[in-house]
Design an enzyme around this catalytic site. Structure first.
Site, PDB file in Angstrom:
ATOM      1  N   ARG A 228      13.268  33.379  27.086  1.00 10.13           N
ATOM      2  CA  ARG A 228      14.110  34.370  24.934  1.00 10.13           C
ATOM      3  C   ARG A 228      13.621  33.006  24.666  1.00 10.13           C
ATOM      4  NH1 ARG A 228      15.699  38.221  26.786  1.00 10.13           N
ATOM      5  NH2 ARG A 228      18.246  39.176  26.563  1.00 10.13           N
ATOM      6  N   HIS A 276       8.590  41.804  22.194  1.00 10.83           N
ATOM      7  CA  HIS A 276       9.549  41.685  23.145  1.00 10.83           C
ATOM      8  C   HIS A 276       9.600  42.501  24.056  1.00 10.83           C
ATOM      9  CE1 HIS A 276      13.797  39.985  24.522  1.00 10.83           C
ATOM     10  NE2 HIS A 276      13.085  40.917  25.298  1.00 10.83           N
TER      11      HIS A 276
HETATM   12  P1  NDP Z   1      17.703  35.312  36.370  1.00  8.01           P
HETATM   13  O1  NDP Z   1      19.417  35.165  35.652  1.00  8.01           O
HETATM   14  O2  NDP Z   1      17.546  36.705  37.615  1.00  8.01           O
HETATM   15  O3  NDP Z   1      17.442  33.769  36.660  1.00  8.01           O
HETATM   16  C1  NDP Z   1      17.181  32.957  35.385  1.00  8.01           C
HETATM   17  C2  NDP Z   1      16.608  31.606  36.712  1.00  8.01           C
HETATM   18  O4  NDP Z   1      16.420  30.350  35.839  1.00  8.01           O
HETATM   19  C3  NDP Z   1      17.085  30.752  37.238  1.00  8.01           C
HETATM   20  O5  NDP Z   1      16.113  30.541  38.146  1.00  8.01           O
HETATM   21  C4  NDP Z   1      18.096  30.172  37.560  1.00  8.01           C
HETATM   22  O6  NDP Z   1      18.166  29.128  38.140  1.00  8.01           O
HETATM   23  C5  NDP Z   1      16.940  29.387  36.470  1.00  8.01           C
HETATM   24  N1  NDP Z   1      17.861  28.360  35.074  1.00  8.01           N
HETATM   25  C6  NDP Z   1      18.857  28.728  34.199  1.00  8.01           C
HETATM   26  N2  NDP Z   1      19.652  28.042  33.841  1.00  8.01           N
HETATM   27  C7  NDP Z   1      18.592  27.029  34.247  1.00  8.01           C
HETATM   28  C8  NDP Z   1      18.206  25.710  33.618  1.00  8.01           C
HETATM   29  N3  NDP Z   1      19.530  24.962  33.249  1.00  8.01           N
HETATM   30  N4  NDP Z   1      17.734  24.963  33.838  1.00  8.01           N
HETATM   31  C9  NDP Z   1      16.477  25.061  34.910  1.00  8.01           C
HETATM   32  N5  NDP Z   1      16.423  26.373  35.630  1.00  8.01           N
HETATM   33  C10 NDP Z   1      17.443  27.157  35.171  1.00  8.01           C
HETATM   34  O7  NDP Z   1      17.252  35.993  35.329  1.00  8.01           O
HETATM   35  P2  NDP Z   1      15.661  36.745  35.710  1.00  8.01           P
HETATM   36  O8  NDP Z   1      14.899  36.183  36.822  1.00  8.01           O
HETATM   37  O9  NDP Z   1      16.404  38.136  35.997  1.00  8.01           O
HETATM   38  O10 NDP Z   1      15.126  36.968  34.310  1.00  8.01           O
HETATM   39  C11 NDP Z   1      15.121  35.831  33.014  1.00  8.01           C
HETATM   40  C12 NDP Z   1      14.834  35.911  31.858  1.00  8.01           C
HETATM   41  O11 NDP Z   1      13.941  37.055  31.591  1.00  8.01           O
HETATM   42  C13 NDP Z   1      16.483  37.284  31.582  1.00  8.01           C
HETATM   43  O12 NDP Z   1      17.252  36.121  31.457  1.00  8.01           O
HETATM   44  C14 NDP Z   1      15.825  37.197  29.931  1.00  8.01           C
HETATM   45  O13 NDP Z   1      16.367  36.417  29.409  1.00  8.01           O
HETATM   46  C15 NDP Z   1      14.355  37.613  30.164  1.00  8.01           C
HETATM   47  N6  NDP Z   1      13.944  39.179  30.150  1.00  8.01           N
HETATM   48  C16 NDP Z   1      12.912  39.314  29.298  1.00  8.01           C
HETATM   49  C17 NDP Z   1      12.452  40.075  28.909  1.00  8.01           C
HETATM   50  C18 NDP Z   1      11.413  40.637  28.564  1.00  8.01           C
HETATM   51  O14 NDP Z   1      10.953  41.681  28.211  1.00  8.01           O
HETATM   52  N7  NDP Z   1      11.170  39.465  27.225  1.00  8.01           N
HETATM   53  C19 NDP Z   1      12.590  41.683  29.682  1.00  8.01           C
HETATM   54  C20 NDP Z   1      14.170  40.908  30.687  1.00  8.01           C
HETATM   55  C21 NDP Z   1      14.637  39.694  31.092  1.00  8.01           C
HETATM   56  P3  NDP Z   1      18.660  29.112  39.629  1.00  8.01           P
HETATM   57  O15 NDP Z   1      18.355  29.433  40.128  1.00  8.01           O
HETATM   58  O16 NDP Z   1      18.912  27.811  40.429  1.00  8.01           O
HETATM   59  O17 NDP Z   1      20.411  29.959  38.973  1.00  8.01           O
HETATM   60  C1  OXD Z   2      16.573  42.502  29.097  1.00  5.83           C
HETATM   61  C2  OXD Z   2      15.646  42.449  28.316  1.00  5.83           C
HETATM   62  O1  OXD Z   2      16.954  41.029  29.282  1.00  5.83           O
HETATM   63  O2  OXD Z   2      14.799  43.394  27.862  1.00  5.83           O
HETATM   64  O3  OXD Z   2      16.181  43.210  30.397  1.00  5.83           O
HETATM   65  O4  OXD Z   2      15.356  41.062  27.561  1.00  5.83           O
END
Ligand code: NDP
Ligand code: OXD
Length: 313
Positions: A228, A276
């Site tokens: 993000r 995106h």
């Molecule tokens: P998840 O919610 O499954 O995982 C998030 C990860 O971030 C976890 O490992 C979590 O740690 C870590 N995290 C969260 N907060 C912190 C912090 N304060 N410090 C360190 N680590 C942290 O998300 P996904 O892997 O499924 O997806 C990641 C992101 O990708 C989504 O939230 C979305 O914003 C983005 N996205 C972007 C897309 C695009 O097209 N560009 C499409 C889809 C998603 P922990 O495991 O310890 O909880």
């Molecule tokens: C998602 C995205 O979060 O598209 O799935 O960014």
């Protein structure tokens, strides 16, 4: 009274016909209603939504599950008008994970194989032979080891890259050196050649990628952001790019989307901009996961991939 399970589809970004087809294939008995044609609001058991209009879900008194049509839950977690007693699940779609890992691999390979340098050489008609390096010579660091992050880590290790990962809580992953929490952040960053950010937008991750983080990387590191935009302090990144601390960046997400035309990133050769598009939900595979989760509720099991609204993901 409606005997069949009933799902409301509410997204202005996605094709309702394609989703209805995919949902029926996964669960022939389910009735799918597409917003705003909701019929009797009391029939609705499940809502599949992407950025619903504030307050729109309040009238569905029998709602059992809200499914966020995406992996990132920032928008839905911030919506205080959603019914508090209904769990919200995010998508955990194998198709989306494959697409995301494919995008990350594409970017990593472009940097590892110095594609930009070859393009410059081609324009100058120069035979710029650089002896190829093994994948194991490049260390990729993943910030975020969630559903999509772990998939990408596995794809990268399968391809022979050296991978390290950082998350909020500790993780054990085969062939991945893992770090957790702010205390281990600088150790994680110290020897990374390509940093990939795949973090959710939360109050804790806001501008977490700041000057200190960029300067904790080895000089000349590359940066890829597919998480993000709000996780990056864009002026710190701009300065790090201008000073050569970060030698190149691929940015798929931004603090303001669409990225405003006057933004300096547009004019920088070392910055690749994508709108995106790193990954989206794939109706066929996502529908199977959504249906499995809805079915769990009908058999009195807890739904999976429920987001913690206070934590923000
Ligand atoms: P998840 O919610 O499954 O995982 C998030 C990860 O971030 C976890 O490992 C979590 O740690 C870590 N995290 C969260 N907060 C912190 C912090 N304060 N410090 C360190 N680590 C942290 O998300 P996904 O892997 O499924 O997806 C990641 C992101 O990708 C989504 O939230 C979305 O914003 C983005 N996205 C972007 C897309 C695009 O097209 N560009 C499409 C889809 C998603 P922990 O495991 O310890 O909880
Ligand atoms: C998602 C995205 O979060 O598209 O799935 O960014």
């Amino acid at each position: 009274m409606n005997d069949n399970p009933c799902l409301l589809f509410m997204s202005s970004l996605d094709d309702p016909d394609e989703w209805t087809r995919a949902l029926h294939e996964a669960w022939p008995e389910i009735e799918v209603r597409v917003w705003p044609d909701v019929g009797n609001a009391d029939d609705i058991d499940f809502a599949l939504v992407w950025k619903p209009e504030p307050g729109a879900l309040r009238r569905f008194r029998n709602l059992r599950l809200i499914v966020n049509l995406g992996a990132g839950a920032d928008a839905i977690a911030a919506d205080s008008t959603l019914p508090e007693n209904v769990p919200i699940a995010r998508l955990a779609d194998t198709g989306q994970a494959e697409m995301m890992s494919g995008f990350v691999l594409l970017c990593v390979l472009q940097y590892h194989r110095e594609v930009q340098r070859l393009e410059v050489a081609k324009r100058a008609r120069r035979w710029d032979y650089v002896h190829p390096k093994a994948h194991a010579d490049t260390r990729v660091g993943l910030m975020g080891l969630g559903y999509l992050g772990v998939h990408a880590a596995n794809v990268l290790t399968d391809m022979g890259f050296r991978v390290s990962g950082w998350s909020r809580t500790p993780k054990v992953l085969p062939q991945v050196e893992t770090f957790a929490g702010l205390k281990e952040l600088s150790r994680f960053l110290a020897n990374i050649n390509i940093l990939v950010a795949m973090l959710p937008a939360t109050s804790e991750t806001y501008h977490i990628l700041d000057r200190e983080v960029f300067y904790a990387l080895p000089r000349g590191a590359k940066f890829i952001n597919v998480g993000r935009g709000s996780t990056v302090d864009e002026s710190a990144l701009l300065q790090a790019l201008l000073g050569g601390q970060i030698s190149a960046a691929t940015l798929d997400v931004f603090e303001t989307e669409p990225l405003p035309p006057e933004h300096p990133f547009w004019l920088m050769d070392q910055v690749t901009i994508t709108p995106h598009i790193a990954s989206v939900a794939v109706p066929e595979t996502a529908a199977r996961q959504i249906v499995a989760n809805c079915r769990r509720l009908l058999s009195d099991e807890s739904p999976e991939f429920v987001i913690d609204r206070a934590r923000g993901y």
